[in-house]
Enzyme design. Structure first.
Site, PDB file in Angstrom:
ATOM      1  N   PHE A 107      19.247 -10.587 -20.281  1.00 35.77           N
ATOM      2  CA  PHE A 107      19.994  -9.633 -20.716  1.00 35.77           C
ATOM      3  C   PHE A 107      19.670  -8.278 -20.111  1.00 35.77           C
ATOM      4  CE2 PHE A 107      20.549  -6.213 -23.775  1.00 35.77           C
ATOM      5  CZ  PHE A 107      21.843  -6.123 -24.070  1.00 35.77           C
ATOM      6  N   ASP A 108      18.429  -7.988 -20.204  1.00 36.00           N
ATOM      7  CA  ASP A 108      17.979  -6.653 -19.733  1.00 36.00           C
ATOM      8  C   ASP A 108      18.062  -6.817 -18.181  1.00 36.00           C
ATOM      9  OD1 ASP A 108      16.178  -7.736 -21.877  1.00 36.00           O
ATOM     10  OD2 ASP A 108      14.872  -6.159 -21.578  1.00 36.00           O
ATOM     11  N   THR A 109      17.987  -7.522 -17.591  1.00 35.46           N
ATOM     12  CA  THR A 109      18.150  -7.458 -15.969  1.00 35.46           C
ATOM     13  C   THR A 109      19.802  -7.295 -15.652  1.00 35.46           C
ATOM     14  OG1 THR A 109      16.479  -8.969 -15.549  1.00 35.46           O
ATOM     15  CG2 THR A 109      18.356  -8.638 -13.769  1.00 35.46           C
ATOM     16  N   TYR A 168      14.436  -0.575 -27.796  1.00 34.95           N
ATOM     17  CA  TYR A 168      13.817  -1.786 -28.208  1.00 34.95           C
ATOM     18  C   TYR A 168      12.507  -1.879 -27.836  1.00 34.95           C
ATOM     19  CZ  TYR A 168      13.639  -5.379 -24.669  1.00 34.95           C
ATOM     20  OH  TYR A 168      13.449  -5.963 -23.584  1.00 34.95           O
TER      21      TYR A 168
END
Length: 459
Positions: free
Chosen positions: A205-207, A113
């Site tokens: 979310f990424d972390t 993404y």
């Protein structure tokens, strides 16, 4: 990490085979919320770059996060004009929610993404996904904080970014350098098992994804990027920072209590084909010895400090028994988690009970040594007591490791080398999502473009 292969264990990484024409190897998701101005130039530039430089078939998926402007119309027009572009519409906001929905439904073996503003130079895209295609890594992230990265942004955002990553290193022991760069990729079989464990649906979310992957022992590849800040970014910095700190607390608490089934994400020993050529050596022995020695050294220091403290108030035998009891409980817990890779609360009481038996053996050795010292000298010096206890503990340590490995935390695989697990994925269809509670076989559930159900509800 456990060296045995549980039902949820991932297969060994292998190079993705050359795909047939039209079968996408890479699915690049572009999450958007009211981006009617930037969406068309972003997608056309991304498509032109991939068509010119990417050697495999690809797909670009626009994930519309409940936009209220003309973004849906722009996205639909792009999908009609460009065969490699598809659109997914979600009626709820949240970048994490969009990525979970699209990644779960994608049939491409590599998922990525990027932000719609294309702040990251696209020349880093092939280096980002190449380690995933080759089987070298499980996830890949762009890093703005690598030494060779070139970044243009204001001092405020630079300070916030570096402070946030320092918080992650200090609180969650994160070793990756840049958690929030909007430029990431993951192998699909990893995403199928990892995504159901992630609770956040927004910017954290990424972390959360990276922390859980790192704690599970997955390999994260970092790519230095050239990055130019978007001055028109709509990210609310204060609210995002607050939500991120709440997420750090939640994930840290879950990791501390062992409530996350990270063993679902383990790779088997033998992930590297060279490991399979080792004969007559128990898998993971060297790693367990290193972990046991580190834990043992710290436990010995802890024991000596406790003994010295208890000795002020009581006799040597009682001080030794109390110090050994407390340090033994801590030692068993540390070896359970760090040396033998056992996670979760299952079997913890039994392991502690067995550890107390091992403690009894150590108590007999050290108490016997003190008794022998007392018989030899009526008033031995404190330094002499400590020296005798260190020697007795070394002997007890060797026996403790053997008992831990063979009895308390045994390797329960059947004799003989485990067969190599080939890279194989089920036949996925776009519009399907993985059932998070299946282990060996991933069942697929339909995800409709207008489905507003949060993926967490399936857990």
């Amino acid at each position: 990490m456990r060296t045995d292969s549980s039902p949820g264990t991932l297969p060994a990484r292998e190079h993705l085979p050359a795909a047939s024409a039209g079968t996408p190897v890479l699915d690049v998701v572009v999450p958007v919320l009211n981006e009617e101005k930037d969406l068309q130039p972003c997608v056309r530039r991304l498509h032109e770059h991939l068509a010119r430089t990417f050697p495999y078939a690809f797909r670009i998926t626009i994930a519309d996060n409940a936009s209220t402007d003309t973004t849906p119309q722009v996205a639909a027009r792009l999908a009609a004009q460009i065969p490699e572009v598809t659109v997914v519409r979600l009626e709820q906001k949240g970048r994490g929610r969009a990525l979970r929905a699209v990644w779960s439904a994608s049939d491409a073996p590599v998922l990525a993404y990027m932000d719609v503003d294309l702040s990251t130079d696209l020349n880093a895209l092939l280096p980002l996904v190449a380690p995933l295609i080759s089987g070298h890594s499980d996830l890949a992230i762009g890093s703005r904080l690598a030494r060779s990265s070139r970044v243009v942004r204001g001092p405020k955002r630079e300070f916030i970014s570096r402070a946030y990553n320092l918080i992650l290193r200090g609180s969650l022991q994160a070793r990756f350098s840049d958690a929030q760069c909007g430029f990431k990729a993951i192998r699909r079989e990893v995403a199928q098992v990892l995504l159901p464990l992630i609770e956040d649906t927004g910017w954290f979310f990424d972390t959360e994804m990276l922390v859980l992957a790192e704690r599970a022992g997955l390999r994260i590849h970092e790519v230095p990027v050239d990055w130019v800040d978007d001055p028109d970014s709509t990210v609310h910095i204060v609210r995002t920072a607050t939500d991120d700190l709440k997420g750090v607390w939640r994930v840290g608490r879950a990791l501390a209590t062992g409530s996350l089934p990270l063993d679902r994400l383990t790779r088997p020993f033998g992930d590297d084909p060279r490991d399979r050529e080792i004969k007559d050596v128990p898998n993971g022995l060297a790693r367990q010895l290193v972990g046991f020695c580190v834990v043992g050294g710290l436990s010995t220091l802890f024991y000596l400090l406790l003994y010295s403290g208890f000795r002020v108030f009581t006799g040597s035998q009682v001080a030794n028994a109390l110090a050994l009891l407390v340090s033994a409980v801590a030692n068993t817990a540390a070896n359970r988690r760090l040396t033998f890779g056992v996670r979760g609360r299952g079997g913890a009481v039994r392991h502690q009970a067995q550890g107390l038996v091992v403690f009894g053996i150590g108590l007999a050795l050290t108490s016997g040594s003190l008794a022998a010292l007392g018989a030899a000298s009526s008033e031995p010096a404190h330094s002499t007591e400590l020296a005798v206890l260190v020697a007795a503990n070394l002997a007890a340590t060797v026996l403790r490791f053997l008992l831990f490995r063979a009895w308390v935390f045994p390797d329960r695989r059947e004799d003989g080398p485990a067969p190599a697990v080939p890279y194989a994925t089920p036949a996925f269809r776009a519009g399907d999502a993985a059932d998070p509670w299946r282990d060996a076989t991933v069942q697929l559930l339909p995800v409709r473009p207008h489905d507003t159900t949060d993926a967490r509800d399936f857990r």
